[in-house]
Design an enzyme around this catalytic site. Structure first.
Site: not given
Length: 257
Positions: A9, A127, A40, A14
């Protein structure tokens, strides 16, 4: 070459985990490539002292679909080879499709043949497990998948979905699940809940990372824990996790030619 995808998630840790694993392996004399598959584009930021790197998609836009390989791959701390796939202009385009375009461009430029990494990490937002976000699983890029989770309900829910996707693709000869990485958030029944998840998906917890202020302090410095605080308990846990990941992969690195 051992190819590993790390899912989880958003915000579960991560990139922090992958970056520290990359350094742990690089310090063993292995050539490591870390590929950030998140719009991102911040997977490798702590390997560059908090500085952003140019993404593959930005280079494609700037160079008319003909970026140079040496511009797409930068060298970070400990010699880790860093790639950021990047994403579309906010509000325009599909982030998953952006990951596909970046992976195809790296393949077209023969990145693995040129750099010859011993280990490749794909740091993938988990996600959603569809389109480009599933590419490291379904296109044969990764051999093993590890899922980072805490005991928080949303993290466990995402981990279960990722595990289901891996299971569906494994039947076609694609990546298989290596196990869960517990990144603790100190929530009630955390260990029990993640152990239950492991049993439900017929897997195991391959490593556990304590909630640590040291990790936050390293992040503030724009560095990995192994660079900023090499003698810390947190650093030792990442090193131990590196051993567990290799064991879960069958020790493939030791068998490289």
């Amino acid at each position: 070459m051992l190819k590993i995808a790390v899912y989880g998630k958003g915000g579960i840790g991560k990139s922090t985990t992958v970056s520290n694993l990359s350094v742990a392996f690089a310090r063993r004399g292995l050539k490591v490539m870390q590929i950030g598959c998140d719009p991102k584009a911040d997977s490798t930021i702590n390997l560059h002292t908090g500085k952003d790197v140019e993404t593959v998609l930005n280079l494609i836009r700037k160079n008319g679909n003909a970026p140079k390989l040496e511009d797409m791959v930068t060298e970070g701390y400990a010699g880790v080879l860093c790639v950021e796939a990047g994403g579309p202009t906010p509000g325009l385009g599909c982030a998953g499709r952006g990951i596909i375009a970046a992976m195809e461009k790296l393949e077209e430029c023969r990145a693995f043949e040129v750099y010859k990494p011993d280990i490749v990490f794909y740091d993938v937002l988990g996600d959603v497990v569809c389109g480009g976000f599933a590419m490291p699983i379904r296109e044969g890029y990764a051999e093993k998948v590890f899922i980072v989770t805490s005991g928080e309900n949303m993290a466990i829910h995402a981990a279960a979905n990722i595990a289901e996707a891996v299971k569906n693709f494994a039947s076609r000869g694609y990546a298989t699940l290596g196990g869960l990485i517990l990144n603790k958030r100190n929530v009630p029944r955390e260990i029990e809940k993640v152990e239950e998840l492991a049993a439900d998906i017929n897997s195991k917890i391959v490593g556990s990372l304590d909630f640590s202020v040291t990790v936050q302090q390293a992040d503030e410095l724009g560095k990995t824990v192994l660079e900023a605080f090499p003698d810390s308990v947190a650093a030792a846990q990442y090193i131990k996790l590196a051993d567990s990941v290799i064991e879960a992969c069958g020790g493939l690195v030791d068998d490289r030619p």
